[in-house]
Enzyme design. Structure first.
Site, mmCIF file in Angstrom:
data_model
loop_
_atom_site.group_PDB
_atom_site.id
_atom_site.type_symbol
_atom_site.label_atom_id
_atom_site.label_comp_id
_atom_site.label_asym_id
_atom_site.label_seq_id
_atom_site.Cartn_x
_atom_site.Cartn_y
_atom_site.Cartn_z
ATOM 1 N N SER A 63 0.829 -1.189 0.000
ATOM 2 C CA SER A 63 0.000 0.000 0.000
ATOM 3 C C SER A 63 0.879 1.260 0.000
ATOM 4 C CB SER A 63 -0.955 -0.061 1.198
ATOM 5 O OG SER A 63 -2.004 0.834 1.056
ATOM 6 N N ASP A 92 -8.684 -4.762 -6.078
ATOM 7 C CA ASP A 92 -8.210 -3.970 -4.938
ATOM 8 C C ASP A 92 -9.021 -2.684 -4.825
ATOM 9 O OD1 ASP A 92 -6.744 -2.265 -3.185
ATOM 10 O OD2 ASP A 92 -4.892 -3.325 -3.668
ATOM 11 N N HIS A 119 -7.057 -6.089 -0.664
ATOM 12 C CA HIS A 119 -5.956 -5.128 -0.624
ATOM 13 C C HIS A 119 -4.762 -5.810 0.010
ATOM 14 C CE1 HIS A 119 -4.045 -1.249 -0.532
ATOM 15 N NE2 HIS A 119 -3.990 -1.204 0.796
#
Length: 535
Positions: A246, A474, A504
């Protein structure tokens, strides 16, 4: 302080809380085959000073790390769950301001577990779990089972970046004020409501300045990347082996740009698009969460039929969720805690439930409660998880660090008028998340520290191949960001790998193909073909 998600999503926090190649000289290792190092004692010697590093930083690179048994974390994420005995903690000193290398230092909290096969040890594998604002000291032990195969030959290492967790902690609102802020109206419909949102943002910024003003200018991603290179040296590694999720992909990309010759084996998973400004990124997230909501509703309808609270899904399901939020904007729902489920908390809870298929059942339950029973308990629990609030009502500093890092990184600032002009586009992208996400753009308006760049620089000519992993479903970092990151890193550097799936954090889904691909790269130096797809 209204954003549906962190700048790049807080990887895994919802699940956690709810369940608790070029040749080189003979004496220099290639990126595909990092030289094994002796077990990290904390006395590693610097192997060169990268651009921007200082004489003082070079001295800091010889510091000794006092590794010791870790205490139980006290933050909301995983509070009371002490790491097992083989987890060791230490503190690393780094310059507060790399522009003033002889000035003040700050302490960064580190955690590690040694490689299980010392004879085959490669070195350290450094993790960042995103946010920005996610604690690596809490996150790595919580998710370590996912990385057991990597722990055979790597010391698994993570840290709280500057401003995060126990590292020069950014502190803003107290718990009571955070409760009020997270529940307040993030989709203003009238001038008075717009003013109330502006006042909430201003109060948050003022509290951050009052409590943490001395560190706010220095929690930027570039400084964090420099910290990682100092960390590499102190750990005794010639090259940096790194696994970023991320926001951690942005941090990794910035590191690769600053220190291309120090890149060893690097994996960037669930990738932030480095070319998008905050408005473009927010719009992409609105689209991403709407896509994930559609996938969730489709699965719910297939499995539960008429019992599914969003019906057949599609436009029908979206309309049902949007109607629930409109109702909550006027009349919040009660919960067993005595707090109310407001529209803002419901949007946050729905988003939190979409981060992983593991939390889809909780989201089904939460929507069923809200739509059919008139209670908001499960959606509130999902929202609290994403907001970093524990069952005792204490918040970690995830939101504070997220705001501080995001606002010092990006120089763009957005007015109420800017948002109002963009609202039609955001609402078209997502009837559920669009309005909330658009108004989140005002979070840095009036921030006491100016932003530093228009977008992160990640070009890394000369770096070793870097795996860039994107997942098609995602919600927080749409798959297109991975493709862009691979291009921006440069030809021969960014190697794209796509997972066809949901959630995610692709590697943490446990997909066998993706795990095999990443493990072969990290453990054996096998670089997959660019464009590899797993399903």
């Amino acid at each position: 302080m209204h954003t549906v998600v962190r700048s790049a999503g807080a990887l895994g926090l919802t699940v956690l809380l709810l369940t608790a190649a070029t040749g080189c000289q003979a004496d220099e290792p290639s990126a595909a085959e990092p030289a094994p190092t002796s077990p990290a004692t904390g006395t590693g010697t610097a192997t060169g000073t990268a651009t921007g590093a200082s004489a003082a930083a070079t001295v800091l690179a010889t510091q000794h790390l006092d590794w010791h048994a870790c205490a139980a974390p006290t933050t909301a994420q995983g509070a009371g769950t002490a790491p097992a005995a083989d987890w060791q903690c230490a503190t690393l000193k780094v310059p507060l301001d790399y522009g003033k290398p002889d000035g003040a230092t700050i302490d960064l909290a580190l955690i590690r577990t040694p490689a299980k096969d010392e004879q085959q040890r490669i070195g350290s594998l450094l993790f960042n779990f995103g946010g920005p604002g996610a604690s690596g000291v809490v996150g790595l032990p919580a998710f370590a089972a996912n990385y057991a195969s990597l722990n055979t030959r790597y010391d698994l290492v993570s840290f709280d970046p500057r401003g995060v967790g126990a590292s020069a902690t950014v502190t803003c609102l107290d718990d009571r004020a955070m409760d009020a802020a997270t529940a307040s109206d993030g989709t203003p419909d009238t001038p008075d409501e717009v003013k109330a949102l502006d006042d909430t943002n201003a109060g948050f910024a003022a509290a951050c300045e009052h409590n943490s003003g001395a560190v706010l200018p220095y929690v930027d991603t570039v400084s964090a990347a420099r910290d990682m290179d100092l960390m590499r040296q102190v750990l005794g590694d010639r090259k940096l082996s790194y696994f970023g999720f991320s926001y951690g992909t942005q941090l990794g990309g910035v590191y690769a740009h600053l220190f291309p010759q120090q890149v060893g084996r690097m994996v960037l998973d669930s990738v932030v698009d480095p070319t998008k400004d905050p408005q473009q990124a927010a719009l992409g997230q609105a689209q991403g969460f709407q896509l994930a909501l559609g996938d969730f509703m489709k699965a719910c309808a297939a499995q539960a039929g008429a019992a599914c609270p969003t019906g057949a899904g599609g436009d029908e399901g979206t309309a049902k969720v949007a109607a629930l939020l409109q109702q909550l904007d006027q009349s919040p729902l009660p919960t067993k805690q005595g707090r109310q489920l407001t529209e803002s908390l419901a949007v946050t809870g729905i988003a939190g439930g979409l981060y992983s298929q593991a939390t889809w059942p909780a989201l089904v339950g939460g929507l069923t409660e809200a739509m059919r029973q008139g209670t908001g308990d499960t959606l509130l629990q999902l929202a609290d998880a994403l907001n970093g609030r524990d069952p005792q009502g204490h918040y970690n500093n995830l939101d504070a660090a997220n705001r501080a890092i995001g606002c010092v990184d990006a120089r763009q600032r957005y007015s109420d008028q800017d948002v109002q002009q963009q609202l039609p586009q955001f609402r078209a992208a997502s009837p559920v998340f669009g309005t909330f996400t658009a108004w989140g753009l005002t979070g840095c308006t009036g921030w006491p520290v100016p932003g530093k760049t228009a977008h992160p620089e990640v070009s890394a000519p000369g770096a070793a191949p870097i795996l860039v992993v994107g997942t098609t479903g995602d919600p927080a970092t749409p798959v297109e960001g991975a493709r862009t990151m691979a291009q921006q890193l440069g030809a021969g550097v960014g190697v794209g790998v796509t997972l066809q799936g949901e959630g995610h954090g692709g590697y943490n889904t446990g997909n066998a193909c993706l795990k095999q691909t990443v493990d072969a790269y990290l453990l054996d130096g096998t670089v997959p073909a660019d464009g590899t797809t797993c399903s």
